[in-house]
Design an enzyme around this catalytic site. Sequence first.
Site, PDB file in Angstrom:
ATOM      1  N   VAL A  44      -5.718 -46.398  20.124  1.00  0.00           N
ATOM      2  CA  VAL A  44      -5.356 -45.120  20.418  1.00  0.00           C
ATOM      3  C   VAL A  44      -4.821 -44.431  19.695  1.00  0.00           C
ATOM      4  O   VAL A  44      -5.341 -43.295  18.867  1.00  0.00           O
ATOM      5  CB  VAL A  44      -4.992 -44.462  22.327  1.00  0.00           C
ATOM      6  CG1 VAL A  44      -5.547 -43.627  22.823  1.00  0.00           C
ATOM      7  CG2 VAL A  44      -6.231 -45.746  23.248  1.00  0.00           C
ATOM      8  N   CYS A  45      -3.606 -45.348  19.663  1.00  0.00           N
ATOM      9  CA  CYS A  45      -2.818 -43.796  18.810  1.00  0.00           C
ATOM     10  C   CYS A  45      -2.743 -43.584  17.008  1.00  0.00           C
ATOM     11  O   CYS A  45      -2.510 -43.181  16.538  1.00  0.00           O
ATOM     12  CB  CYS A  45      -0.858 -45.090  18.627  1.00  0.00           C
ATOM     13  SG  CYS A  45      -0.018 -44.441  20.340  1.00  0.00           S
ATOM     14  N   THR A  46      -3.496 -44.724  16.638  1.00  0.00           N
ATOM     15  CA  THR A  46      -3.758 -44.675  15.514  1.00  0.00           C
ATOM     16  C   THR A  46      -5.046 -43.675  15.077  1.00  0.00           C
ATOM     17  O   THR A  46      -5.163 -42.879  13.976  1.00  0.00           O
ATOM     18  CB  THR A  46      -4.724 -46.438  14.868  1.00  0.00           C
ATOM     19  OG1 THR A  46      -4.138 -47.164  15.188  1.00  0.00           O
ATOM     20  CG2 THR A  46      -5.286 -46.594  13.921  1.00  0.00           C
TER      21      THR A  46
END
Length: 217
Positions: A44-46
């Site tokens: 998700v962070c990427t």
Amino acid sequence: MSLRINDTIPDLTVETDQGTFSLHDWIGDSWAILFSHPKDFTPVCTTEFGAVAQLASEWEKRGTKVIGVSVDGVEDHKKWKGDIEKVGGAAAGFPIIADDKLEVSKAFDMLPAEAYLPDGRTPADSATVRSVFIIGPDKQLKLSMTYPMTVGRNFAEVLRALDGLQTSTGKGVATPANWNVGDDVIIPATVSDADAKEKFGDFTTVLPYLRTTQLKD
């Protein structure tokens, strides 16, 4: 004690993939957005960092600097940026703070004071580090949002909120629900009708305490 709206953010000296500097010096006379993540190389962070990279021209247009925070080290950040740029299709020109000692996460009240990072840690060990902070040129916190690990942030909403903050601060107005640039704004209840007429020109009285007007360029 958590940071509250209009609190001055801590002037920490931070190590990033683009060098070491103090947060206040880095912000300078700009607006700034600090967005935090629990760990590098997480899905998700990427996608979120990729979305931030895609919006580089929008941040610049608004005189706003962006900086990421993740609990891994500088070398991991540099490697991770390759994945971010692949996913986002844009250069990740913003710095990422290496918060491996959790100093930023704790100073911004994203983790409890007793939190630590065990050997072989997973994103769950820093799961609450999922926040967005919008900071004004006065180094004061203007807005914060916190998300769970499973829900990707909507950076169109971050941009919209930034526009609302810059408009309300610069024009002495408020913005209604779902406001976007160009929509009518709200005249503060503390402004008399006579002063509103002089400052804004024509306005609409929806309710005795709700008056709207169109900002002139």
